[in-house]
Write a protein that holds these residues in place. Structure first.
Motif, PDB file in Angstrom:
ATOM      1  N   MET A  18       8.849  -4.474  -7.658  1.00  0.00           N
ATOM      2  CA  MET A  18       9.339  -5.707  -7.051  1.00  0.00           C
ATOM      3  C   MET A  18      10.572  -5.520  -6.170  1.00  0.00           C
ATOM      4  O   MET A  18      10.714  -6.208  -5.154  1.00  0.00           O
ATOM      5  N   LYS A  19      11.455  -4.589  -6.512  1.00  0.00           N
ATOM      6  CA  LYS A  19      12.639  -4.386  -5.660  1.00  0.00           C
ATOM      7  C   LYS A  19      12.252  -3.927  -4.261  1.00  0.00           C
ATOM      8  O   LYS A  19      12.963  -4.197  -3.306  1.00  0.00           O
ATOM      9  N   GLN A  20      11.140  -3.232  -4.134  1.00  0.00           N
ATOM     10  CA  GLN A  20      10.658  -2.811  -2.826  1.00  0.00           C
ATOM     11  C   GLN A  20       9.741  -3.870  -2.215  1.00  0.00           C
ATOM     12  O   GLN A  20       9.787  -4.119  -1.013  1.00  0.00           O
ATOM     13  N   ALA A  21       8.908  -4.488  -3.029  1.00  0.00           N
ATOM     14  CA  ALA A  21       7.903  -5.418  -2.513  1.00  0.00           C
ATOM     15  C   ALA A  21       8.533  -6.676  -1.919  1.00  0.00           C
ATOM     16  O   ALA A  21       8.066  -7.169  -0.881  1.00  0.00           O
ATOM     17  N   ILE A  22       9.565  -7.185  -2.544  1.00  0.00           N
ATOM     18  CA  ILE A  22      10.156  -8.443  -2.064  1.00  0.00           C
ATOM     19  C   ILE A  22      10.686  -8.312  -0.633  1.00  0.00           C
ATOM     20  O   ILE A  22      10.341  -9.138   0.218  1.00  0.00           O
ATOM     21  N   PRO A  23      11.484  -7.298  -0.294  1.00  0.00           N
ATOM     22  CA  PRO A  23      11.926  -7.194   1.109  1.00  0.00           C
ATOM     23  C   PRO A  23      10.756  -6.993   2.086  1.00  0.00           C
ATOM     24  O   PRO A  23      10.772  -7.572   3.179  1.00  0.00           O
ATOM     25  N   PHE A  24       9.763  -6.222   1.714  1.00  0.00           N
ATOM     26  CA  PHE A  24       8.609  -6.018   2.589  1.00  0.00           C
ATOM     27  C   PHE A  24       7.848  -7.323   2.810  1.00  0.00           C
ATOM     28  O   PHE A  24       7.283  -7.552   3.882  1.00  0.00           O
ATOM     29  N   SER A  25       7.832  -8.185   1.791  1.00  0.00           N
ATOM     30  CA  SER A  25       7.048  -9.418   1.877  1.00  0.00           C
ATOM     31  C   SER A  25       7.601 -10.391   2.918  1.00  0.00           C
ATOM     32  O   SER A  25       6.921 -11.338   3.295  1.00  0.00           O
ATOM     33  N   ARG A  26       8.811 -10.166   3.378  1.00  0.00           N
ATOM     34  CA  ARG A  26       9.390 -11.034   4.408  1.00  0.00           C
ATOM     35  C   ARG A  26       8.740 -10.809   5.770  1.00  0.00           C
ATOM     36  O   ARG A  26       8.822 -11.670   6.646  1.00  0.00           O
ATOM     37  N   GLU A  27       8.104  -9.642   5.937  1.00  0.00           N
ATOM     38  CA  GLU A  27       7.525  -9.313   7.243  1.00  0.00           C
ATOM     39  C   GLU A  27       6.015  -9.113   7.219  1.00  0.00           C
ATOM     40  O   GLU A  27       5.395  -9.084   8.281  1.00  0.00           O
ATOM     41  N   ARG A  28       5.437  -8.958   6.039  1.00  0.00           N
ATOM     42  CA  ARG A  28       3.992  -8.721   5.971  1.00  0.00           C
ATOM     43  C   ARG A  28       3.514  -9.012   4.554  1.00  0.00           C
ATOM     44  O   ARG A  28       4.313  -9.043   3.623  1.00  0.00           O
ATOM     45  N   PRO A  29       2.208  -9.191   4.397  1.00  0.00           N
ATOM     46  CA  PRO A  29       1.689  -9.399   3.039  1.00  0.00           C
ATOM     47  C   PRO A  29       1.890  -8.147   2.187  1.00  0.00           C
ATOM     48  O   PRO A  29       1.800  -7.023   2.697  1.00  0.00           O
ATOM     49  N   VAL A  30       2.166  -8.345   0.915  1.00  0.00           N
ATOM     50  CA  VAL A  30       2.264  -7.229  -0.030  1.00  0.00           C
ATOM     51  C   VAL A  30       1.357  -7.513  -1.224  1.00  0.00           C
ATOM     52  O   VAL A  30       1.083  -8.667  -1.550  1.00  0.00           O
ATOM     53  N   PHE A  53      -8.376   4.198 -11.489  1.00  0.00           N
ATOM     54  CA  PHE A  53      -7.255   3.388 -11.013  1.00  0.00           C
ATOM     55  C   PHE A  53      -7.404   3.125  -9.510  1.00  0.00           C
ATOM     56  O   PHE A  53      -7.128   2.019  -9.032  1.00  0.00           O
ATOM     57  N   ALA A  54      -7.848   4.139  -8.760  1.00  0.00           N
ATOM     58  CA  ALA A  54      -8.058   3.979  -7.313  1.00  0.00           C
ATOM     59  C   ALA A  54      -9.197   2.984  -7.050  1.00  0.00           C
ATOM     60  O   ALA A  54      -9.083   2.129  -6.161  1.00  0.00           O
ATOM     61  N   ARG A  55     -10.286   3.069  -7.821  1.00  0.00           N
ATOM     62  CA  ARG A  55     -11.378   2.112  -7.652  1.00  0.00           C
ATOM     63  C   ARG A  55     -10.918   0.690  -7.943  1.00  0.00           C
ATOM     64  O   ARG A  55     -11.380  -0.258  -7.296  1.00  0.00           O
ATOM     65  N   ASP A  56     -10.005   0.530  -8.890  1.00  0.00           N
ATOM     66  CA  ASP A  56      -9.455  -0.800  -9.172  1.00  0.00           C
ATOM     67  C   ASP A  56      -8.703  -1.346  -7.962  1.00  0.00           C
ATOM     68  O   ASP A  56      -8.782  -2.543  -7.655  1.00  0.00           O
ATOM     69  N   VAL A  57      -7.965  -0.483  -7.261  1.00  0.00           N
ATOM     70  CA  VAL A  57      -7.247  -0.903  -6.049  1.00  0.00           C
ATOM     71  C   VAL A  57      -8.246  -1.399  -5.011  1.00  0.00           C
ATOM     72  O   VAL A  57      -8.057  -2.456  -4.394  1.00  0.00           O
ATOM     73  N   ALA A  63     -11.739  -8.104  -3.280  1.00  0.00           N
ATOM     74  CA  ALA A  63     -11.645  -9.491  -3.752  1.00  0.00           C
ATOM     75  C   ALA A  63     -10.710 -10.324  -2.871  1.00  0.00           C
ATOM     76  O   ALA A  63     -10.931 -11.527  -2.689  1.00  0.00           O
ATOM     77  N   ALA A  64      -9.685  -9.690  -2.313  1.00  0.00           N
ATOM     78  CA  ALA A  64      -8.719 -10.401  -1.465  1.00  0.00           C
ATOM     79  C   ALA A  64      -9.115 -10.385   0.014  1.00  0.00           C
ATOM     80  O   ALA A  64      -8.404 -10.960   0.843  1.00  0.00           O
TER      81      ALA A  64
END
Length: 195
Positions: A18-30, A53-57, A63-64
């Motif tokens: 989350m510490k990385q995802a939140i700043p990135f989310s200001r400019e693009r979907p995360v 784990f990769a197949r889950d990604v 799905a999205a």
């Protein structure tokens, strides 16, 4: 822009990103996830491998309705990113592989075999307390102790059964992409550190 998919390390929980995802989310979907066997995801016995784990990604991306994503993986997440770059290259815009590995060496194997032994004999809390002291810089540990305690409480609340966490450890011990790395065609940056 193209989404960024953050792939957590062995604890597998989205909170780790989350510490990385939140700043990135200001400019693009995360995208962040609780990997199979962690957090709010199902915790079945069996089926744990870095390939799964990769197949889950890919299933989450499907799905999205996400065609391609930038992959940012730390430790186990970096191993997942390697598989994605090799087996699902058309879905990877680029990748950042941080503090990861291509196969276990003797040190890595000993470290995770001991973590597994502690987990199964002493439980999740004992393993977490140990890894908090071995994975964090002593100065950071002291200066951020209250924050660390809060993070540990959250991790314990969402922890899976020790047997499932042991299967996740087995998955990373079995991981070896060293012979397939030459197949990676996506732009990749590899980041490591001494400490």
């Amino acid at each position: 822009g193209v989404p960024v998919f953050f792939l957590a390390g062995l604890n597998g929980m989205r909170q780790a990103c989350m510490k990385q995802a939140i700043p990135f989310s200001r400019e693009r979907p995360v995208i962040v996830q609780d990997q199979r066997g962690t957090g709010e995801s199902d915790k079945p016995r069996g089926g744990y491998s870095v390939g799964n784990f990769a197949r889950d990604v890919i299933a989450i991306m499907d799905a999205a309705g996400i065609e391609r994503a930038h992959m940012v993986g730390t430790s186990t997440g970096g191993a997942i990113a390697q598989v994605l770059c090799i087996d699902y290259a058309e879905r990877v815009q680029s990748a950042a592989i941080c503090c990861s590995w291509t196969r276990c060496d003797h040190f890595f194997r000993r470290q995770f075999e001991m973590r597994k032994r502690i987990l199964l004999s002493m439980g999740t809390e004992a393993l977490m307390l140990l890894t908090s002291t071995t994975l964090n810089d002593p100065r950071w540990f002291t200066e951020h102790y209250e924050e660390l305690l809060e993070r540990e409480r959250g991790l314990l609340e969402r922890a899976g059964p020790p047997e499932v966490d042991a299967e996740r450890i087995d998955a990373i011990l079995a991981f070896d992409e060293s012979m397939r790395l030459g197949r990676i065609k996506s732009p990749v940056i590899v980041i490591g550190a001494k400490n």
